[in-house]
Write an enzyme that holds these catalytic residues in place. Sequence first.
Site, short mmCIF file in Angstrom:
data_model
loop_
_atom_site.label_atom_id
_atom_site.label_comp_id
_atom_site.label_asym_id
_atom_site.label_seq_id
_atom_site.Cartn_x
_atom_site.Cartn_y
_atom_site.Cartn_z
N ASP A 52 0.83 -1.21 0.00
CA ASP A 52 0.00 0.00 0.00
C ASP A 52 0.87 1.26 0.00
OD1 ASP A 52 -2.21 -1.58 0.07
OD2 ASP A 52 -3.02 -0.79 1.94
N ASP A 53 0.33 2.29 -0.65
CA ASP A 53 0.92 3.63 -0.67
C ASP A 53 2.06 3.74 -1.70
OD1 ASP A 53 -0.86 4.04 1.41
OD2 ASP A 53 0.67 3.79 2.96
N HIS A 103 -5.66 3.10 -4.58
CA HIS A 103 -5.71 3.23 -3.12
C HIS A 103 -6.20 4.62 -2.72
CE1 HIS A 103 -4.99 1.78 0.86
NE2 HIS A 103 -3.89 2.46 1.10
N HIS A 107 -5.61 9.28 0.28
CA HIS A 107 -5.57 8.36 1.41
C HIS A 107 -6.40 8.82 2.62
CE1 HIS A 107 -3.85 5.39 4.25
NE2 HIS A 107 -3.51 4.72 3.15
N TYR A 144 -6.85 2.40 4.99
CA TYR A 144 -7.07 1.90 6.35
C TYR A 144 -8.08 0.74 6.39
CZ TYR A 144 -5.10 6.54 7.22
OH TYR A 144 -4.31 7.68 7.19
N HIS A 199 3.57 -2.33 3.98
CA HIS A 199 3.88 -0.97 3.57
C HIS A 199 5.40 -0.87 3.46
CE1 HIS A 199 -0.08 -0.72 5.47
NE2 HIS A 199 -0.30 0.37 4.74
#
Length: 238
Positions: A52-53, A103, A107, A144, A199
């Site tokens: 993610d990210d 995503h 965020h 999240y 992550h």
Amino acid sequence: MSVVKKIFSVLLVIILTIVGLWQLSGSRNYQIVGELISRVNTHERLIALTFDDGPTKKHTDSVLAMLAEHDVPATFFVTGKEVDIFPDEARKILAAGHQLGNHSWSHPRMVLKSPAFIAEEIEKTDAALRAIGYQENILFRPPYGKKLFVLPWYLQKTGRTSVTWDIEPETWPDVAKSAQTIAEHVIENAKPGSIILLHVMYDSREESRKALPSIINGLKEQGYTFVTVSDLIENRTQ
């Protein structure tokens, strides 16, 4: 019933409702409407590694190098804002043969948000992915893992699949404290069809990056083959 008891009963119902909705919003394997995938039923020893990210200028190359060294495909759920800032890094992920997912743009926790806000977060990110040349189906992962009413409704309305996970070693401080404990947690909890969440794009995630080789080698020793989330879904048992 006295007035005090009635007030207490109403407050209790309100509190329980709020707690229930909050738990529902964070469920990894259930949402009100639409398709949500946290793990796939499969007879094969397939597993999906997801990040993610990002992308980020500092860590994309090193992560891609590790994956290339071990010949492992992964799925990167990126934010539209970072794709817009670092398009070359996003193109590197694409050129290396990995899957890209949505995503959101910035965020946020996508709970108690308007349909217009959610639409913008999702559509802008899809557009950013298309702009760097990504042509495959775009899966969505809620920031999240949070979703309640509007987000699942919008995803269903627009024909999108929401992807969460069933292995999340960074959630618990005693697990996330070292690369060794992260790797051990993933290897011990892996099942055929599992989706691993990590992550790795920021400085604060050094232990997760260091855990990658051990995770990959440990799962390969158990007979697992790494695939993208889309490939995992295609191999699910009906």
